[in-house]
Motif scaffolding. Structure first.
Motif, PDB file in Angstrom:
ATOM      1  N   GLU A 218       0.820  -1.203   0.000  1.00 32.82           N
ATOM      2  CA  GLU A 218       0.000   0.000   0.000  1.00 32.82           C
ATOM      3  C   GLU A 218       0.859   1.261   0.000  1.00 32.82           C
ATOM      4  O   GLU A 218       0.529   2.254  -0.653  1.00 32.82           O
ATOM      5  N   ARG A 221       2.177   2.757  -3.339  1.00 33.44           N
ATOM      6  CA  ARG A 221       1.301   3.570  -4.181  1.00 33.44           C
ATOM      7  C   ARG A 221       1.661   5.039  -4.026  1.00 33.44           C
ATOM      8  O   ARG A 221       2.057   5.483  -2.953  1.00 33.44           O
ATOM      9  N   LYS A 222       1.538   5.790  -5.091  1.00 35.94           N
ATOM     10  CA  LYS A 222       1.931   7.195  -5.086  1.00 35.94           C
ATOM     11  C   LYS A 222       1.162   7.986  -4.033  1.00 35.94           C
ATOM     12  O   LYS A 222      -0.060   7.886  -3.940  1.00 35.94           O
ATOM     13  N   ASP A 223       1.920   8.768  -3.242  1.00 37.36           N
ATOM     14  CA  ASP A 223       1.358   9.661  -2.221  1.00 37.36           C
ATOM     15  C   ASP A 223       0.559   8.921  -1.150  1.00 37.36           C
ATOM     16  O   ASP A 223      -0.299   9.517  -0.489  1.00 37.36           O
ATOM     17  N   ARG A 224       0.813   7.650  -0.977  1.00 38.25           N
ATOM     18  CA  ARG A 224       0.103   6.865   0.028  1.00 38.25           C
ATOM     19  C   ARG A 224       0.642   7.184   1.421  1.00 38.25           C
ATOM     20  O   ARG A 224       1.852   7.309   1.627  1.00 38.25           O
ATOM     21  N   LYS A 275       4.627   8.672   5.702  1.00 36.48           N
ATOM     22  CA  LYS A 275       4.768   8.307   4.297  1.00 36.48           C
ATOM     23  C   LYS A 275       6.227   7.979   3.989  1.00 36.48           C
ATOM     24  O   LYS A 275       7.127   8.243   4.789  1.00 36.48           O
ATOM     25  N   ARG A 282      11.896   4.713  -1.438  1.00 36.39           N
ATOM     26  CA  ARG A 282      10.876   3.993  -2.195  1.00 36.39           C
ATOM     27  C   ARG A 282      11.508   2.856  -2.990  1.00 36.39           C
ATOM     28  O   ARG A 282      10.923   1.778  -3.137  1.00 36.39           O
TER      29      ARG A 282
END
Length: 298
Positions: A218, A221-224, A275, A282
């Motif tokens: 999860e 995912r971008k900006d999660r 985040k 990442r």
């Protein structure tokens, strides 16, 4: 200009004209407590901070002791006024909680807003360093903006205090980048310093914990973001490994302390949002997930 990659000696850095971002104006904040505990992720400038304080107070070099015995001796000396001031630093409150039952008088200052950038570089400092590099390498000024954008993407994004106004860059990754560009006048082939890549072992551990892998997926995912009620200041290994809650609070906070998650804000209810700070981290998440899938297919 020289860049102190892997050098943590305050005296050497300042006397030999290495790139240095002064943080001595924060010492008065550190001095508000007599017995202080300060945490930051590995390779985030703690050793240089300790060296700065050692030079400031002109103390002798510390000796190595077995951890539990050391903390009991520290507490005893503090109560007997042998030490006027004690400053302890580390990475995670997990170990501190498990070994410091003999030292329970510390003032935990690592979430203070005033100390958010005491370790790490600001964007203004990054720009000034890049201007010097560009001048010495005779590079076009457009390279500076391009380099800032690249470093912002890979190395920026760390906010340690939930109420801090600014984010900071990872100092080890920045000096790695500066030194490479300064010496070769071109970008490094690998934006992630391999000395930092050992953090992937922590991600592999999280992926093996119940529901830990789903949390990692999860977060990719971008900006999660994920949320926790608060940044727990102390918890033991037993609490973390026995946490079977759906929210995985201890695991999330554990990743925050190790620098693979960072504060992104608060919810309307006051919970802390976490985040992935940047593309370098990442990439570690992605490699961890790729490795997990590879093992399943074997």
């Amino acid at each position: 200009m020289k860049f102190p990659y892997g050098i943590f000696d305050f005296r050497r850095i300042t006397l030999q004209d290495y790139f240095y971002c002064d943080r001595t104006d924060r010492i008065p904040v550190l001095e508000r407590g007599e017995y202080v505990l300060f945490l930051r992720p590995r390779r985030f400038g703690k050793s240089l901070l300790l060296s700065t304080l050692a030079n400031y107070y002109d103390v002798a070099k510390e000796h190595e002791f077995e951890a539990r015995t050391l903390f009991k001796a520290v507490k005893s000396s503090a109560s007997e006024s042998v030490f006027d001031r004690i400053f302890i630093t580390g990475v995670s409150p997990v170990v501190m909680n498990d070994i410091t039952s003999g030292y329970n008088i510390a003032d935990n200052i690592y979430l203070k807003r005033q100390l958010n950038d005491i370790c790490g570089f600001t964007e203004d400092e990054i720009e000034q360093a890049l201007k010097c590099v560009a001048k010495e390498c005779d590079l076009d000024e457009g390279i500076i903006d391009e380099s800032v954008q690249m470093m912002r993407t890979y190395y920026n994004g760390y906010r340690f205090a939930p109420d801090a106004d600014c984010v900071v860059y990872n100092p080890t990754l920045c000096t790695y980048f500066f030194r490479y560009v300064h010496e070769d006048c071109q970008y490094p082939d690998e934006m992630l310093d391999m000395n930092l890549a050992t953090d992937d072992a922590k991600l592999e551990y999280i992926a093996e914990v119940s529901t830990g892998r789903q949390m990692l997926l999860e977060l990719l995912r971008k900006d999660r973001t994920v949320e926790v009620p608060k940044l727990t200041k102390r918890f033991g290994i037993r609490e973390m490994t026995a946490d079977e809650s759906k929210d995985n609070v201890f695991l999330k906070v554990f990743l925050y302390y190790f620098g693979v998650l960072t504060v992104s804000g608060r919810t309307q209810e006051g919970k802390v949002l976490l985040k992935i700070p940047n593309l370098a981290i990442r990439g570690l998440y992605a490699e961890s997930e790729s490795g997990s899938k590879g093992e399943e297919q074997q």
